[in-house]
Design an enzyme around this catalytic site. Structure first.
Site: not given
Length: 503
Positions: A59-60, A93, A330
């Site tokens: 994530d990120d 996201c 993502d």
């Protein structure tokens, strides 16, 4: 309800996988993370020899962050294909995750943002019609663990198509003191089990359990790292606190400098040609971003271990050679480039994501330059499984490109939104990414950004009003209009070369 005790299988898998990496990573003396026991494994696997699929997402994570994940690079990139030009065309996201499970752009799957009437899990059209249900119907055992779409909650129930369902549903962005909706029962973790280690140990358990069955399997391991800490039900712009790594990694990578410091775009001096969101930014504090970066790569260290443990579990089960492992994020993240700290914007650091894939027929250690994206994940899994998708997919399978370097002409729609204006809803921006060019039109103001990466890799000079790029701008605007309304095959059209700028 406390986490039930179980054997520490992940610890042994990590030690076996990382013994040869101790010097490189500084991970000597790893502590074993506790595991949770699953049901008794089914009978030994028999007839169906279709490949398994393990999708691992972060994530990120930026493309550059992959440098600090040596086990992942070795086990997946070194043994498979690395797509160096992969992007997340909706770099936020929830929209990105909706693309992953549907293979569709937001105009088709409904998810434009993380929250609001057109954002979050509630905006997903036909939430039971995803790649999980398509593969389940095709005979795959399926398991999910970790972060799902934003604003998914326990009241939404176990999602269709998943045989094993273990999303983190409370304190999602906290490393400790989180809850898991474990196959329909809330399990609160008030122990010392880092959420990354929970995802890793459950993934290993699922691999071991499914490998013993008579059916191929799909497992999605969805890590929260390296996302910043925040509190559920609050806007994501308050997620400013650096992530908390596992205790064993508290001092790791102390001497690693922030990569963006070396870019001319860091704290960009002249932002007069940038959109208002950048023009109003003050210069960022390098020390703050250095601390954030260090904590981010420390948080990814346990993900790196989890990847190694998953690979080792597949090898021990005799399934590694018959499994496709895919690793991606993502979206990317900006750390001071153009004075910005965050994602969503259409600059390359935000758009570009790692994309590694190994599996049957994919040569070891190859680098591919095709412009694949997160909307290509579902089509790839559908091809692997021989499944029938329940909706038109806008993406295309990556398998031919990964296996044989097959060409993949691609102009990708890039977008973010929505914003509300006079009672109507519009996109924040929409544009296209061609590899050489990024073109974006901000819908509220009509402001245009155009960057020529061949001449300006750091996106310092906006060519949106430059006369010699007039033909380029008009062609990219035309493509934006067409792709903004596309669905299925119309999203995969080969537009041919972009006109050359005037000399």
């Amino acid at each position: 309800m406390k986490t039930p005790p179980g054997p520490a299988r992940i610890g042994a898998a990590l030690v076996a996988a990382l013994t040869g990496l101790a010097v490189l990573t500084g991970l000597a003396g790893l502590a074993a993370a506790p595991a949770t026991a699953l049901d008794t494994p089914p009978a030994a696997r028999a007839a169906d020899d279709r490949p398994n699929i393990v999708l691992i997402t972060t994530d990120d994570q930026t493309l550059a962050d992959l440098y600090w994940m040596p086990a992942t690079r070795a086990a997946l990139g070194g043994a498979g294909a690395t797509f160096g030009q992969a992007i997340s065309p909706h770099p936020l996201c929830c929209p990105a995750r909706a693309e992953m499970v549907t293979g569709q752009y937001a105009q088709n799957n409904g998810v434009r943002s993380n929250s609001g009437p057109h954002g979050g899990f509630g905006a997903l059209k036909e939430p039971g019609n995803t790649v999980a249900s398509w593969l389940h119907d095709a005979g795959y055992a399926t398991g999910f663990v970790g972060k799902y779409l934003n604003l998914y909650s326990e009241r939404d129930g176990i999602q269709a198509g998943w045989d094993h369902w273990a999303p983190i549903t409370h304190n999602t962005y906290q490393a400790f003191d989180y809850s898991v909706f474990d196959n329909g029962t809330r399990v609160e973790h008030h122990d010392d089990l880092h959420s990354n280690d929970f995802v890793s140990q459950r993934t290993v358990d699922l691999v071991e359990r499914y490998a013993a069955a008579d059916e191929p399997f799909l497992v999605w391991s969805s890590y929260v790292a390296p996302h910043g800490q925040c509190t559920d039900n609050l806007p994501l712009d308050v997620c400013a606190a650096p992530p908390t790594p596992a205790a064993r990694h508290a001092g790791l990578y102390s001497g690693s400098p922030l990569p963006s410091l070396g870019k001319p775009s860091f704290n960009e001096a002249d932002v007069s040609d940038k959109p208002i969101i950048i023009r109003k930014q003050k210069r960022v504090r390098a020390a703050n971003l250095q601390r954030l970066f260090t904590q981010r790569i420390r948080a990814l260290a346990s993900v790196d271990e989890g990847v190694a443990a998953t690979v080792e579990a597949l090898r021990a089960a005799g399934e590694l050679d018959n499994t496709y492992l895919v690793f991606t994020s993502d979206n990317g993240y900006l750390l001071g480039e153009h004075r910005y700290n965050g994602k969503v914007l259409a600059y390359r650091e935000s758009l570009r994501v790692p994309m590694l894939i190994r599996g049957p027929g994919i040569p070891a250690g190859v680098v591919r330059q095709q412009r694949v994206s997160t909307i290509d994940l579902a089509p790839t899994m559908v091809e692997i499984a021989g499944a029938v998708p329940g909706r038109p997919m806008d993406g295309v399978s990556m398998l031919a490109a990964a296996r044989a370097d097959a060409p993949l002409p691609r102009t990708s729609l890039i977008q973010a939104g929505p914003f509300h204006r006079r009672g109507t809803i519009d996109w924040t921006y929409r544009g296209v990414y061609t590899g050489r060019y990024t073109f974006v039109r901000w819908n509220r103001t009509g402001f245009v950004e155009l960057y020529d990466h061949a001449r300006d890799p750091y996106e310092l000079r906006n060519l949106g009003t430059t006369a010699k790029y007039g033909k380029v701008r008009r062609e990219l605007f035309r493509r934006t209009n067409l792709l903004s309304r596309c669905s299925g095959d119309a999203c995969r059209v080969d537009f041919g070369p972009v006109p050359r700028p005037r000399r």
